[in-house]
Design a protein around this motif. Structure first.
Motif, short mmCIF file in Angstrom:
data_model
loop_
_atom_site.label_atom_id
_atom_site.label_comp_id
_atom_site.label_asym_id
_atom_site.label_seq_id
_atom_site.Cartn_x
_atom_site.Cartn_y
_atom_site.Cartn_z
N GLN A 107 0.55 -1.12 0.47
CA GLN A 107 -0.07 0.01 0.42
C GLN A 107 0.87 1.41 0.17
N LYS A 165 -9.11 -6.25 -4.44
CA LYS A 165 -10.38 -6.21 -5.60
C LYS A 165 -10.19 -7.65 -5.72
N HIS A 207 -5.00 -0.70 -4.87
CA HIS A 207 -6.94 -0.84 -5.18
C HIS A 207 -7.39 -2.11 -6.02
#
Length: 153
Positions: free
Chosen positions: A114, A127, A123
């Motif tokens: 991150q 997902k 992201h």
């Protein structure tokens, strides 16, 4: 000599027009290249084929062999970084997801990713992670079943 806002505005307008003309000129030159469409098709085909190759998991390491798992993890991280650097975000995220799925310290790895990855790509990784993890588990179950069948024979 004092530069007024009007003079500055005109200079910026002229520079913008020259830049736009430069872009249009080279775009036309590129499109008129007789090999442009052929090269474009070849690049798209190669990207599709490499995407299909990257999505397959390939040989999974023995889960009980710590060194093999570590090599697999490092290989997936390296492949993911290379593909992201090359602009193939889907395949890069796929490999990073496989690395996260086999990592023993998932939260720490996700924290590092991150901090080092752009937000949209991170992201996308979050997902895709459940899908990649499930595919990896299914592949391990299938290879585990094959091993059990070989032991019986």
């Amino acid at each position: 000599m004092e530069i007024t806002r009007t003079t500055l505005g005109i200079a910026v307008g002229i520079a913008g027009t020259l830049f736009l003309g430069y872009c249009v000129y080279f775009d036309q030159k590129r499109r008129k290249d007789p090999y442009f469409k052929k090269k474009l098709r070849e690049r798209r085909l190669a990207a599709q084929q490499s995407g299909a190759k990257c999505r397959s998991l390939g040989p999974l390491p023995d889960m009980s062999d710590h060194e093999a798992m570590q090599r697999f993890f490092l290989q997936q991280i390296q492949l993911g970084e290379e593909l992201l650097a090359a602009g193939d975000f889907e395949a890069g995220v796929e490999h990073l997801g496989q690395a996260v799925a086999v990592c023993g310290q998932t939260q720490q790895l996700l924290s590092v990713l991150q901090q080092t990855m752009p937000a949209p790509i991170f992201h996308l990784l979050l997902k895709k992670l459940p899908e990649v993890s499930e595919r990896l588990r299914a592949s391990m179950r299938a290879s585990g079943n094959e091993m059990q069948e070989e032991d019986v024979e």
